[in-house]
Design a protein around this motif. Structure first.
Motif, short mmCIF file in Angstrom:
data_model
loop_
_atom_site.label_atom_id
_atom_site.label_comp_id
_atom_site.label_asym_id
_atom_site.label_seq_id
_atom_site.Cartn_x
_atom_site.Cartn_y
_atom_site.Cartn_z
N SER A 58 0.86 -1.19 0.00
CA SER A 58 0.00 0.00 0.00
C SER A 58 0.89 1.23 0.00
CB SER A 58 -0.89 0.03 1.25
OG SER A 58 -1.65 -1.16 1.34
N VAL A 59 0.41 2.25 -0.70
CA VAL A 59 1.18 3.50 -0.82
C VAL A 59 0.32 4.65 -0.29
CG1 VAL A 59 2.54 4.96 -2.39
CG2 VAL A 59 2.09 2.57 -3.00
N PHE A 60 0.94 5.50 0.54
CA PHE A 60 0.23 6.66 1.08
C PHE A 60 0.52 7.88 0.20
CE2 PHE A 60 0.82 10.51 3.77
CZ PHE A 60 -0.51 10.72 4.11
N ILE A 61 -0.54 8.51 -0.30
CA ILE A 61 -0.35 9.71 -1.13
C ILE A 61 -1.19 10.85 -0.57
CG2 ILE A 61 -0.36 10.64 -3.49
CD1 ILE A 61 0.82 8.06 -3.92
N GLU A 62 -0.53 11.97 -0.35
CA GLU A 62 -1.23 13.17 0.14
C GLU A 62 -1.55 14.08 -1.02
OE1 GLU A 62 1.55 14.74 2.96
OE2 GLU A 62 -0.13 15.32 4.24
N PHE A 63 -2.68 14.76 -0.96
CA PHE A 63 -3.03 15.65 -2.07
C PHE A 63 -3.22 17.08 -1.58
CE2 PHE A 63 -4.12 11.46 -3.47
CZ PHE A 63 -3.75 11.46 -4.81
N LEU A 123 -9.87 15.88 -2.05
CA LEU A 123 -9.20 14.65 -1.63
C LEU A 123 -8.05 15.04 -0.71
CD1 LEU A 123 -8.92 11.59 -2.00
CD2 LEU A 123 -7.60 12.01 -4.07
N ASN A 124 -8.06 14.46 0.49
CA ASN A 124 -7.03 14.77 1.46
C ASN A 124 -5.84 13.81 1.27
OD1 ASN A 124 -5.69 15.55 3.74
ND2 ASN A 124 -7.13 14.62 5.17
N TYR A 125 -6.14 12.51 1.38
CA TYR A 125 -5.10 11.52 1.08
C TYR A 125 -5.73 10.22 0.56
CZ TYR A 125 -6.08 9.27 5.60
OH TYR A 125 -6.69 8.64 6.65
N SER A 126 -4.90 9.41 -0.05
CA SER A 126 -5.35 8.09 -0.52
C SER A 126 -4.38 7.02 -0.05
CB SER A 126 -5.38 8.03 -2.05
OG SER A 126 -6.28 8.96 -2.55
N ILE A 127 -4.95 5.87 0.26
CA ILE A 127 -4.14 4.69 0.52
C ILE A 127 -4.37 3.79 -0.69
CG2 ILE A 127 -3.76 2.69 2.05
CD1 ILE A 127 -3.45 5.15 3.74
N ILE A 128 -3.32 3.60 -1.45
CA ILE A 128 -3.43 2.82 -2.68
C ILE A 128 -2.91 1.41 -2.43
CG2 ILE A 128 -2.59 2.65 -5.06
CD1 ILE A 128 -2.54 5.73 -5.02
N GLY A 129 -3.81 0.46 -2.35
CA GLY A 129 -3.43 -0.93 -2.06
C GLY A 129 -3.36 -1.73 -3.34
N ILE A 130 -2.26 -2.42 -3.52
CA ILE A 130 -2.09 -3.20 -4.75
C ILE A 130 -1.64 -4.63 -4.42
CG2 ILE A 130 -0.82 -3.36 -6.97
CD1 ILE A 130 -0.54 -0.34 -6.92
N GLY A 131 -2.32 -5.58 -5.01
CA GLY A 131 -1.91 -6.98 -4.90
C GLY A 131 -1.55 -7.46 -6.30
N ILE A 132 -0.36 -8.03 -6.46
CA ILE A 132 0.01 -8.59 -7.77
C ILE A 132 0.37 -10.06 -7.56
CG2 ILE A 132 1.50 -8.39 -9.82
CD1 ILE A 132 2.09 -5.51 -9.08
N ASN A 133 -0.28 -10.92 -8.33
CA ASN A 133 0.05 -12.35 -8.26
C ASN A 133 1.33 -12.56 -9.04
OD1 ASN A 133 -2.40 -12.74 -6.92
ND2 ASN A 133 -3.48 -13.07 -8.84
N VAL A 134 2.41 -12.84 -8.32
CA VAL A 134 3.71 -12.91 -8.99
C VAL A 134 4.19 -14.35 -9.17
CG1 VAL A 134 6.08 -12.02 -9.02
CG2 VAL A 134 4.29 -10.68 -7.93
N ASN A 135 4.52 -15.02 -8.06
CA ASN A 135 5.12 -16.35 -8.19
C ASN A 135 4.25 -17.49 -7.66
OD1 ASN A 135 7.51 -15.56 -9.50
ND2 ASN A 135 8.36 -14.82 -7.56
#
Ligand code: BTN
Length: 246
Positions: A58-63, A123-135
């Motif tokens: 997850s990545v925290f982004i402030e706007f 928009l104050n901030y976003s939590i961008i959650g990413i799941g990638i099926n890798v191995n």
């Protein structure tokens, strides 16, 4: 970027959200985990992932002065960032199933869950959650049409390198978003939109099944579908399900 690496956690999104509510967190702080016990998917679903095989972060982004009404561009931008990073691998037919499932052919290889915090109409901030099926190569049989990079490419993928590629692309696409390059984001998103201009079967929220083709996304973030009688209907996020090709 500040990356917090965890072994096991409930959900990286929830962890980062709690962190943000208790202390000052730098913009672009990343939390990644080897496993999640309560991985969250879209619309209340669960995100299941085998320990140590995939990417869960997850990545925290402030706007600063980003209109709440434009928030859907963020979905498009993040989807594009994941596609750009995955383009470095020879994955067949990468596309985004509206709004932000990442597919190779018809198989989902990555999911995105963005949780936003608004203040007034911004928009104050976003939590961008990413799941990638890798191995991961074994998936629960009930999870149809789910694959990983390894199950498609037939070889082990360096997760660290993929993570840094995705983070690099996210930074670039978020910059595009905050610079309000919305026209170019939308144009690029439409280029990779799954089933665009292809006659497809859909189900609406009233369980009506109908045939149409995706033609565009509206300026309020809705999916536009042209029906057989050439009329155009618009659908919001919980209002439509893409069934299959004809
Ligand atoms: C989807 O349903 O397609 C979205 C899945 C998002 C999963 C990721 S994994 C890392 C982050 N933490 C969570 O609990 N969910 C997201």
């Amino acid at each position: 970027m500040n990356i917090i690496k965890l072994n096991a956690i409930g959900s990286t999104n929830t962890f980062l959200k709690e962190l943000v509510s208790t202390r000052l967190v730098d913009n672009y702080t990343v939390v990644s985990a080897e496993s999640q016990t309560e991985g969250k998917g879209q619309m209340g679903s669960e995100w299941v992932s085998e320990r140590g095989k995939n990417l869960l972060f997850s990545v925290f982004i402030e706007f600063n002065s980003f209109k709440a009404l434009d928030v859907f561009y963020l979905n498009y931008a993040v989807s594009l960032a994941v596609i750009t990073a995955l383009n470095k691998y020879e994955l067949p037919s990468l596309s985004v199933k509206w709004p932000n499932d990442i597919l190779s052919q018809s198989n989902k290889i990555s999911g995105i869950l963005i949780e936003n915090s608004f203040r007034n109409n911004e928009l104050n901030y976003s939590i961008i959650g990413i799941g990638i099926n890798v191995n991961q190569v074994e998936f629960d049989l009930s999870l149809k049409q789910i694959k990983s990079l390894k199950s498609i490419l037939g070889k082990e993928i360096d997760r660290e390198r993929l993570l840094s590629n995705v983070l690099f692309s996210i930074k670039r696409e978020i910059d595009n978003c905050t610079e309000k390059n919305f026209y170019s984001i939308k144009r690029k998103y439409l280029e990779v939109l799954y089933k665009k201009e292809i006659p497809t079967m859909f189900k609406d929220s009233g369980n009506n099944i109908f045939i149409g083709k995706i033609i565009n996304v509206s300026d309020s973030g809705k999916l536009q579908i042209e029906l057989e009688d050439t009329s155009i209907r618009e659908f919001g996020i919980k209002e439509i399900q893409i069934l299959k090709n004809l």
